[in-house]
Design a protein around this motif. Structure first.
Motif, PDB file in Angstrom:
ATOM      1  N   HIS B  72     -19.340  81.160  55.243  1.00  0.00           N
ATOM      2  CA  HIS B  72     -19.949  80.122  54.404  1.00  0.00           C
ATOM      3  C   HIS B  72     -19.344  80.086  52.997  1.00  0.00           C
ATOM      4  CE1 HIS B  72     -22.929  77.111  53.558  1.00  0.00           C
ATOM      5  NE2 HIS B  72     -23.385  77.783  52.515  1.00  0.00           N
ATOM      6  N   VAL B  73     -18.967  81.233  52.470  1.00  0.00           N
ATOM      7  CA  VAL B  73     -18.415  81.266  51.102  1.00  0.00           C
ATOM      8  C   VAL B  73     -16.896  81.397  51.121  1.00  0.00           C
ATOM      9  CG1 VAL B  73     -20.553  82.139  50.084  1.00  0.00           C
ATOM     10  CG2 VAL B  73     -18.797  83.763  50.834  1.00  0.00           C
ATOM     11  N   GLY B  74     -16.296  81.282  52.309  1.00  0.00           N
ATOM     12  CA  GLY B  74     -14.839  81.207  52.408  1.00  0.00           C
ATOM     13  C   GLY B  74     -14.111  82.473  52.015  1.00  0.00           C
ATOM     14  N   CYS B  75     -14.493  83.599  52.628  1.00  0.00           N
ATOM     15  CA  CYS B  75     -13.763  84.831  52.332  1.00  0.00           C
ATOM     16  C   CYS B  75     -13.711  85.713  53.572  1.00  0.00           C
ATOM     17  CB  CYS B  75     -14.401  85.586  51.158  1.00  0.00           C
ATOM     18  SG  CYS B  75     -15.917  86.454  51.568  1.00  0.00           S
ATOM     19  N   ASP B  76     -12.956  86.766  53.468  1.00  0.00           N
ATOM     20  CA  ASP B  76     -12.805  87.754  54.531  1.00  0.00           C
ATOM     21  C   ASP B  76     -14.042  88.669  54.525  1.00  0.00           C
ATOM     22  OD1 ASP B  76     -12.113  89.921  56.093  1.00  0.00           O
ATOM     23  OD2 ASP B  76     -10.225  90.334  55.057  1.00  0.00           O
ATOM     24  N   ALA B  77     -14.668  88.825  55.694  1.00  0.00           N
ATOM     25  CA  ALA B  77     -15.889  89.638  55.785  1.00  0.00           C
ATOM     26  C   ALA B  77     -15.660  91.085  55.345  1.00  0.00           C
ATOM     27  CB  ALA B  77     -16.443  89.608  57.212  1.00  0.00           C
ATOM     28  N   HIS B  78     -14.433  91.564  55.487  1.00  0.00           N
ATOM     29  CA  HIS B  78     -14.145  92.947  55.109  1.00  0.00           C
ATOM     30  C   HIS B  78     -14.190  93.162  53.594  1.00  0.00           C
ATOM     31  CE1 HIS B  78     -12.508  92.638  59.143  1.00  0.00           C
ATOM     32  NE2 HIS B  78     -12.629  93.949  59.229  1.00  0.00           N
TER      33      HIS B  78
END
Lengths: 405, 405
Positions: B72-78
Motif C-alpha cells: 500500500h505504501v509502495g516499498c519492500d516489506a523487508h
C-alpha cells in the motif's frame, strides 16, 4: 459481579477452549471472561469515538486502575507507573541510570535471558563490568539465597538486578532482605517481579528497592501489554522516558515542583513523563482492576497454596519419568507454585513442545538450558490434578516417541 | 467482504455514534466496523489461549500484514518495521543515530511539538545545534516549499527532519525532492508521515529518504498502536532498539549475514530486532490489511478529492466567521484534505473544544499557537457537507457566547 469465589469455578470463569490443557501462565496468562469483557468494552468505545474515549474517559479510568493496582501490590499510587512490558520498563531504567565507573553490575546467574542482554548492553556502553552471583542449586534456605547475593556485593558494586521469583524454577528470592543489604551498601537495586505479581503476595512498601518492575499479563491474568514500574526510594528523579511525547515538555526536570500532584490525565507529571508514548492502546492497563478482582474473589494465598499442590503433584509424576529431573532442589513451598524440569539429554525442546500441543493440546513452555531441554509447568487456579496427569501421560509418550523414532 | 465501495456508504461502515460529528481523524481515526471486527477477533483468540495465538497464529498474520502495508505504501516489506507510534519510532531513530559534531539538525518551523522536543534532546545530548527553516506562510508553490528547506541546508547540516504533511495545516511538502537534495549533500533525512499515510497516495520507493515513519491509526483508520518505520538507503544498520528483547541477542550486529531473511516469527532478524519488545498486544498491526482494504474499496484518490471538497467547504464557511482565518494561504489542492483555522485572539482553545463537544457533539481538535487558538478540521470519507455546516453553525455560536459571556 457474578464472579465466583471458588477454585472449583475458576475454569468456568475462563475462556480457555475445552480441549486445551493450559499450563503456561508463566509465559502468557489467559483472560478471565470478566477481564476480557471489560477490556473489549473499552476498545469498543475507542473504535466508535476515539477522541471521546482517549480525551474524556481515560483519565478517570487510568487513575482508578493505578490506585487499584497500587493497593494490590502495597504501594503508593504516586510511585506506580504503568508500562507495556517488563522488558520495556527494565530497558528504560537501564538506559537512564548513570552509574559510577569503574565498577560492576551484579546479577544472579538465573536471570531471564533478555534481561541479561539488557544489562550486557549497559556494561558495553559504560565500561562497567557484569558479574553474576550463583544461586544455590540444591535444597536451600532463605538465608542461603540471601547469602549467595550478599557475599558477592563489593565496594565496587553499583547495581544489583535479580528476579523476585526465578523464571525457570519458580524459586522465591528474599527480595526485601537482598534490597536491605544493597541499600546499606549504597548499591542501586532493581527487582524483576515478572513471576511474583499475581503469583505470591507482594507488598512493595516492605521492599526497600530502588525500582521494582512487574508483569500483569502473566499470573495476574490481565491483558497483554499491562506491566508496571514502581519507584522506591529517591531513584525516580534519575529516569528518562525512551519515547518522547506530551509528558516530556520543557518543564521536564524531575526535581521541578508539582511532579507528584495528580494531573488531568489520570497520572502525575512524573508518571505521565514515563507513561505517555504518543497515541497507543492502553486499554490493558485499564482492565487491571478486573484482574485484581478475580484474584481477590478467590484469594491470593488460597490460589498460591493450590498451585503449590499442583506443582508438587507435577513433581511427583514427572520425576517418575526416565531422565526427567526437577530443576530445583527447593521444596514447593519455596516457590511461586510453578516448577521447572530438566528433560533427558539429547531430546529437542522444540519437538517436545510441538508434540505436546499437536497430540495432547497441552500448552506448556519448553526451552533449552545448555544441552538439556527445560519444561516448565505453570499451573493456575483454573488447572486441576487431571491436567497434571494429562501432562505426565503425554510427556511420557512424547519422550518415548522421541527416543525410539 | 460486504464493504461498500461508495463514499455514500462510508458512514454506515463506521461505528461512530449517530449523534456525533467526527472531524478529528487527524488526531485519532475511528474504526470501520470491518477493522474493528478483525482486531476484536484476534484479541478474542489472544484471551482464550494466548500461547496458541502468540506462538502459532501471529507469525503468518504478521508477515501478511507487513506485505499488505508495504504494497500500500509502495516499498519492500523487508524494509518495513511495525511500531507502536510515530513518537516511538522517531525517538528510536533519534536515540540511535551517531551524527558528526559539530554540526546541526535542521527541522521545519511547523513540526509537531513533541517531535521538536525529541530532536532538542538529541541536540542537548550531542552538542549539535538545532535550527529551523521557515515554511512560507502565504500561498506558495511546491518549488517555494522545496526552496525553503534547501536554502537552509549547509555543509554542517547532519540531519533534516520534516513532516510529509504539516500537522497544523495539512500542507503537503515535496518529500521526494527535499530528500533528493539532502541525499546529494550527504544529509540524513527523516520524514514524519503521520498525516500522509491513508490521506494521500504515498510511494516510499520514490522517496530517497533514510527513514520514513508513518501512523496507521489516523487517516488509514487502523487501530491505535499501529505505526511503522520504513528504512530507506543504508541507514538501517545504524538503528538500535530501545527495548531489549528476543530480537536483540548476541548475533545483534546489523551487518551479520541473514539479517534480511524471513524468520519463523513473521519478520526478519533485522526487523524483529526493532519490533520485538517483550510480550505486548500487536493485534493493531495485524488488522492493518483490513484498513487498507477499506481504503482501496473506496479509492485513495477519490477519498482525497472528496476530503478536499469538504476542506474547501469548511474554509468558505469558517472564514466567513468574524476573526477566523485559514492557517495556510495554500489552496486546498496543496493539502491532504484537512485545514487549520486561527481563532479570534483572546478566545481560549480549551473552552471552544469543550463547548463544541458539550453543545453540538462535534469532535474537532483545538490547540493553541502563540496567543491564538487553532482549530483543525480533519474530515474523512464518512463526513458530509452537513457535518461542515453543523461545525460552522456551532463554532459561530460558541465564539459568540465566548465573546459575550
Amino acid at each position: 459481579m457474578t464472579m465466583g469465589g471458588s477454585l472449583d469455578q475458576a475454569r468456568a470463569l475462563m475462556m480457555i477452549p475445552q480441549s486445551v490443557v493450559y499450563l503456561n501462565a508463566g509465559s502468557f496468562g489467559p483472560l478471565p471472561r470478566s477481564v476480557y469483557e471489560t477490556v473489549a468494552g473499552f476498545r469498543h468505545e475507542l473504535a466508535c469515538d476515539p477522541a471521546a474515549f482517549l480525551l474524556r474517559r481515560v483519565p478517570g479510568l487510568l487513575w482508578h486502575a493505578r490506585t487499584c493496582l497500587a493497593d494490590h501490590v502495597g504501594c503508593d499510587a504516586h510511585r506506580l507507573a504503568f508500562s507495556t512490558s517488563v522488558s520495556a520498563a527494565v530497558s528504560m531504567i537501564a538506559a537512564s541510570l548513570e552509574l559510577c565507573t569503574p565498577g560492576e553490575i551484579l546479577l544472579s546467574d538465573q536471570e531471564y535471558q533478555t534481561m541479561r542482554w539488557c544489562w550486557e548492553r549497559v556494561a558495553a556502553r559504560t565500561g562497567l563490568r557484569l558479574r553474576t552471583f550463583g544461586l544455590p542449586s540444591g535444597a536451600c534456605t532463605e538465608d542461603d539465597l540471601l547469602d549467595s547475593a550478599v557475599r558477592e556485593m563489593r565496594a565496587t558494586t553499583r547495581l544489583v538486578f535479580f528476579s523476585h521469583v526465578i523464571s525457570g524454577t519458580g524459586v522465591i528470592l528474599p527480595a526485601a532482605r537482598i534490597c536491605e543489604q544493597a541499600q546499606a551498601r549504597g548499591i542501586v537495586s532493581v527487582v524483576d517481579g515478572a513471576h511474583a505479581i499475581g503469583a505470591i503476595p507482594v507488598v512493595l512498601r516492605d521492599i526497600p528497592c530502588d525500582f521494582y518492575v512487574g508483569s500483569c499479563h502473566k499470573w495476574l491474568l490481565a491483558p497483554s501489554g499491562s506491566s508496571f514500574l514502581y519507584m522506591g526510594r529517591a531513584g525516580e528523579a534519575r529516569l528518562h522516558p525512551q519515547t518522547i511525547s506530551w509528558g516530556d515538555g520543557p518543564d521536564r526536570a524531575a526535581e521541578s515542583p508539582g511532579q507528584d500532584v495528580p494531573d488531568i490525565h489520570g497520572s502525575t507529571p512524573r508518571l505521565r513523563r514515563l507513561e505517555c508514548e504518543g497515541t497507543r492502546d492502553i486499554c490493558p492497563w485499564l482492565a487491571v482492576p478486573d484482574a485484581v478482582a478475580f484474584h481477590r474473589a478467590i484469594g491470593v494465598n488460597r490460589m498460591l497454596a493450590y498451585r503449590r499442590t499442583l506443582a508438587q503433584d507435577a513433581r511427583a509424576r514427572l520425576e517418575a519419568l526416565k531422565g526427567v529431573e526437577a530443576a530445583t532442589g527447593s521444596a514447593t513451598e519455596a516457590t511461586n507454585g510453578m516448577m521447572g524440569f530438566a528433560l533427558p539429554r539429547g531430546v529437542a525442546a522444540g519437538a517436545v513442545q510441538r508434540m505436546l500441543w499437536e497430540h495432547y493440546r497441552i500448552e506448556v513452555s519448553v526451552g533449552g538450558l545448555g544441552d538439556r531441554g527445560m519444561l516448565r509447568v505453570a499451573p493456575h487456579a483454573y488447572n486441576t490434578a487431571t491436567d497434571i496427569a494429562v501432562l505426565a501421560d503425554g510427556l511420557e509418550r512424547v519422550l518415548h516417541a522421541l527416543r525410539e523414532p
